[in-house]
Design an enzyme around this catalytic site. Structure first.
Site, mmCIF file in Angstrom:
data_model
loop_
_atom_site.group_PDB
_atom_site.id
_atom_site.type_symbol
_atom_site.label_atom_id
_atom_site.label_comp_id
_atom_site.label_asym_id
_atom_site.label_seq_id
_atom_site.Cartn_x
_atom_site.Cartn_y
_atom_site.Cartn_z
ATOM 1 N N ASN A 1 26.901 6.945 31.538
ATOM 2 C CA ASN A 1 25.989 7.889 30.881
ATOM 3 C C ASN A 1 24.843 7.199 30.152
ATOM 4 O OD1 ASN A 1 28.399 7.242 28.957
ATOM 5 N ND2 ASN A 1 26.720 7.829 27.603
ATOM 6 N N TRP B 1 37.909 8.620 35.349
ATOM 7 C CA TRP B 1 37.895 7.262 35.914
ATOM 8 C C TRP B 1 38.953 7.051 36.986
ATOM 9 C CZ3 TRP B 1 42.376 4.608 35.828
ATOM 10 C CH2 TRP B 1 43.359 5.058 34.931
ATOM 11 N N GLU C 1 28.808 4.589 24.519
ATOM 12 C CA GLU C 1 28.689 5.281 23.234
ATOM 13 C C GLU C 1 28.082 4.369 22.185
ATOM 14 O OE1 GLU C 1 31.518 6.377 25.262
ATOM 15 O OE2 GLU C 1 29.873 7.769 25.533
ATOM 16 N N ARG D 1 42.487 -1.763 33.071
ATOM 17 C CA ARG D 1 42.907 -1.048 34.279
ATOM 18 C C ARG D 1 43.360 -1.943 35.415
ATOM 19 N NH1 ARG D 1 38.467 1.319 32.340
ATOM 20 N NH2 ARG D 1 39.021 3.037 30.988
ATOM 21 N N GLU E 1 46.890 2.025 31.627
ATOM 22 C CA GLU E 1 46.138 2.614 32.731
ATOM 23 C C GLU E 1 46.057 1.645 33.908
ATOM 24 O OE1 GLU E 1 42.333 3.789 31.146
ATOM 25 O OE2 GLU E 1 43.220 5.230 29.758
ATOM 26 N N ASP F 1 27.514 13.499 28.950
ATOM 27 C CA ASP F 1 28.421 12.342 29.062
ATOM 28 C C ASP F 1 29.138 12.315 30.404
ATOM 29 O OD1 ASP F 1 29.717 10.016 28.383
ATOM 30 O OD2 ASP F 1 31.259 10.996 27.186
ATOM 31 N N GLY G 1 30.484 0.599 26.928
ATOM 32 C CA GLY G 1 29.496 0.568 25.849
ATOM 33 C C GLY G 1 28.560 1.756 25.822
#
Lengths: 264, 539
Positions: free
Chosen positions: B267, B397, B200, B138, B88, B310, B198
């Site tokens: 989120n 993103w 999640e 990225r 990515e 989310d 982080g």
């Protein structure tokens, strides 16, 4: 923060699988039936799955960033031992290991994941041997490959009984347009010169489409060159056998296909 | 020059530069990339000095050799095979050298030929778990004579631009409790800014600044407030802020005149179960403006209050000046994961305007202050609640692009719904903490677009349909082109004014990266990653 490359598991592989006519292995709409273990183990497994696995595998194991688990064969985990090892060790770098699970947790997870791909064995009234004769003589092999015989236009039907219940198979024979695999799509393209190209969508991207014609040949077309491209969900060249077979013959054909499973 | 074998040469490897490359480097012994070079990136259109080319986040190239009249002649010039899949990265190009990164890796490439000059790798600890994302990186940041890279195991590392040798590595946060770094840092006057993943894992999100020379932390902004920020702290019920999430995994933007840093926040945790965290849950799903000297909050704007879907606001904020309300203003635009396009005043954070830019079913619209008027019965349930967009949002993103030539914002759009489920959840550090999940609707019910909107209003200028939800960032150029990729493997160019398709190339695997453009020997190149391969196109 769900992000990253989750979709590489879906669109591209799904499109590729269309070409291989793996759609017969698409997620089963049928309810899985557990045939082993205890209800409490299944409940624990489901609870653990929903707390730890659904972010990638979906709430019912139907897939998302991770693969769909509602299938009888898991390529990376053909046996329960392999599935247990996979849960414990993960698949680096995408799937984390499960070192934080207890042995009982892992067993419960194996139990639950296996239950997602189970297809119920249902009572069959037909005769599989007579059904096999019907299968061979009523045109099925003109479109399907089964146990190495036939023509690979429609979905392969080898060991169909592992993926589909007798109820589903009967429904698909009677009303095929209402029981298509989720990734099956019939399309009709019209070229600028008026030529009509019709068949199963084998692959598609934003700029082109590949169509498998009834002959089995593929046509790769630039969308910009087409006068029209119609996607026809719910359409299929497969005829209904509701009228062309007697009820007893239908029972026989269902019995043949539903008992087509791996040798125990 | 023989390409080093990536699988056997994973050590900092200082290779002899070819004479032509050394000549291209220019000031090889001094400070290669002073802050002023990045501030004045407009003076060197052929370089790509920071994540979005300049601090505005616009991902716009002033290069104009490739145009609508010749883009059909684009050809592959060289390719680079990454050691890992699913790349990515948004490359950097400085003085003839391209810098690419991967999961705990970085490489310098001859930007003319793709030949490897050095490789660097930091081992990924065996006990590292990625919670909700792949092993990706990225991009890097350059400043002075260093390349800065974040690592999956939570370190910010400074590498010597010439050799790839490590100058320092500072721990940002502990991966054992769920932190990680996948985004590109942003290097400012004498600092390097980084965020973390982080969301999640129930971490407490942060944005950190490190001294560019020493690697010592200068300041930290916690995205989940403590008791010292009473107003924000009371937007969390009970002690839910302690596991509040708010990751910061996409690079921000910077206004050198206002000396403000703009950064998107992710989120709240747990993602899909908001029962225990009643309140707006500041500063999750917000953009914050921070004083770059102190890290203090100047203002914030929350896009999704008390999010249960989310919908991180981890996007590159795009800074531009435009006329709004009858006068010229400094603006910030954000096409948000929640399906709405927002324009804010970037001096004050005031809401200017906003409207939906993709299918969404969770909100009746935005009120006068830009707060979403939430539809009833759109929260996740035990049985499942069908909502658009799905958890990956109306965009993700990857970067949008703003062209000052057309004054249009180009947004990669995802149109997909899902059934959202809520589940009970216990918190354990370092373990998934989602509180539910989703079942996506089938691929036949999903699609995508590149959508051009008038930047100051969000009104649609044109749409280019994609077969599947957008997966790549967008680059716009002074050649009146918009370039992007698809999940189906296409790399393509559109006319920036009309959206008319002009050129496409099948890369053979999903394109899930941000494109860039650079110039060497008076010729323009386009670079974009497709899974394991970096593709570089030219005329």
């Amino acid at each position: 923060m769900m992000h990253a490359a989750w979709w590489r598991f879906t669109a591209i592989l799904m499109m590729a699988s269309l070409g291989a006519l793996a759609m017969s292995q698409a997620p089963s709409p049928e309810k899985a039936v557990d045939s082993s273990g205890t209800a409490s183990s299944l409940g624990l497994g489901q609870s653990l799955f929903e707390r730890n696995c659904v972010v990638c595998h979906g709430i019912g194991g139907t897939g998302g960033r991770g693969p769909n688990l509602t299938r009888s064969r898991l390529a990376r985990a053909p046996t329960d031992e392999a599935l247990q090892a996979l849960i414990e060790n993960g698949i680096p770098p995408e799937m984390p290991d499960g070192t934080f699970f207890t042995e009982a947790d892992v067993r419960a997870l194996v139990h639950y994941v296996r239950s997602l791909g189970l297809v119920a064995t249902q009572p069959l009234t037909g005769d599989p041997a007579r059904g096999g004769e019907l299968f061979a003589t009523r045109g099925c092999l003109a479109c399907h490959i089964e146990s190495g015989r036939g023509h690979g236009f429609g979905p392969e039907l080898t060991q169909l009984g592992e993926r589909r219940s007798a109820t589903y198979i009967r429904a698909a024979l009677v009303e095929p347009q209402a029981h298509l695999p989720s990734d099956f799509l019939w399309v009709r393209a019209r070229a600028a010169n008026g030529e009509v190209i019709e068949g199963i969508r084998a692959n598609e991207d934003t700029f082109s489409i590949q169509i498998k014609e009834r002959s089995g040949d593929y046509r790769s077309l630039r969308k910009a060159d087409l006068a029209a491209l119609d996607k026809l969900p719910g359409q299929t060249p497969m005829p209904s056998f509701d009228k062309s077979l007697t009820p007893a013959q239908l029972d026989d054909l269902v019995a043949y296909l539903a008992t087509s499973r791996d040798a125990p | 020059m023989k390409r080093p074998n990536l699988h056997h040469c994973w050590v900092p490897l200082a290779l002899t530069l070819t004479s032509s490359l050394a000549a291209a480097q220019g000031n090889v012994d001094g400070v290669k990339v002073p802050f002023e070079r990045i501030v004045n990136a407009g003076r060197e259109p052929g370089s790509w000095l920071t994540y979005s080319r300049d601090y505005s986040g616009a991902r716009y190239s002033p290069l104009s050799e490739i145009t609508a009249s010749n883009v059909q002649n684009l050809r592959i010039k060289w390719m680079y095979q990454f050691p890992d899949a699913g790349n990515e990265v948004s490359p950097l190009v400085v003085d003839g050298i391209m810098y690419v990164t991967g999961p705990n890796t970085a490489s310098a490439l001859d930007a003319r030929t793709g030949r490897v000059l050095w490789n660097w790798k930091r081992p990924i600890p065996a006990d590292f778990h990625a919670l909700g994302f792949g092993h990706v990186n990225r991009g890097g940041a350059v400043l002075g004579s260093n390349l800065y890279v974040g690592t999956l195991d939570g370190y910010l590392v400074a590498l010597d631009l010439k050799s790839g040798a490590e100058r320092w590595a500072s721990q940002v946060a502990d991966y054992h409790v769920g932190y990680s770094i996948t985004g590109a840092p942003l290097a400012l006057e004498n600092k390097v800014i980084t965020g973390v993943s982080g969301g999640e894992g129930g971490v407490r999100g942060l944005i950190d600044a490190y001294d560019a020379e020493s690697g010592k932390r200068v300041w930290r902004f916690w995205t989940i407030p403590g008791p010292d920020d009473q107003r924000a702290f009371h937007t969390w019920a009970g002690d839910s802020a302690q596991t509040g999430g708010g990751p910061t995994w996409v690079t921000g933007a910077y206004d050198p005149e206002l000396k403000l840093l703009y950064w998107g926040i992710g989120n709240p945790s747990p993602d899909w179960n908001g029962d225990a965290r009643a309140g707006d849950n500041l500063y999750t799903d917000s953009v914050v403006a921070l004083d770059t000297e102190t890290g203090r909050l100047r203002w914030h704007f929350q896009f999704t209050a008390h999010d249960t879907h989310d919908w991180d606001a981890c996007h590159v904020p795009v800074l531009f000046d435009g006329t709004a309300g009858g006068h010229r203003r400094k603006l910030l635009a954000n096409a948000n994961r929640n399906g709405f396009y927002y324009v804010l005043d970037r001096e004050s954070g005031a809401f200017v305007t906003g409207q939906a830019y993709s299918k969404q079913t969770w909100s009746k619209g935005l009120d006068a202050k830009g707060r979403a008027m939430v539809q009833p019965h759109t929260d996740p349930t035990l049985e499942g609640t069908l909502v658009w967009p799905n958890m990956n949002g109306a965009t993700l993103w990857f970067s949008p692009s703003y062209s000052p030539a057309t004054e249009l914002m180009y947004v990669p759009v995802r149109i997909k719904g899902a059934r959202y489920f809520k589940r009970a959840m216990d918190f354990k550090p370092g373990i998934f903490y989602p509180g539910g999940g989703e079942d996506e609707l089938s691929a036949l019910e999903a699609s995508g677009e590149i959508r051009a909107v008038h930047a100051t209003t969000g009104a649609v200028a044109w749409r280019f349909p994609l077969l599947t939800p957008a997966s790549s960032g967008v680059l716009s150029t002074a050649g009146n082109l918009v370039l992007s990729g698809t999940d189906e493997g296409n790399v393509f160019a559109l006319d920036a004014m009309s959206g008319k398709p002009l050129w496409d190339f099948e890369a053979g695997s999903a394109v899930e990266a941000n494109p860039i453009s650079y110039e060497l020997d008076n010729h323009q190149y386009i670079a974009i990653s497709a899974d394991r391969v970096l593709l570089v196109f030219g005329l």
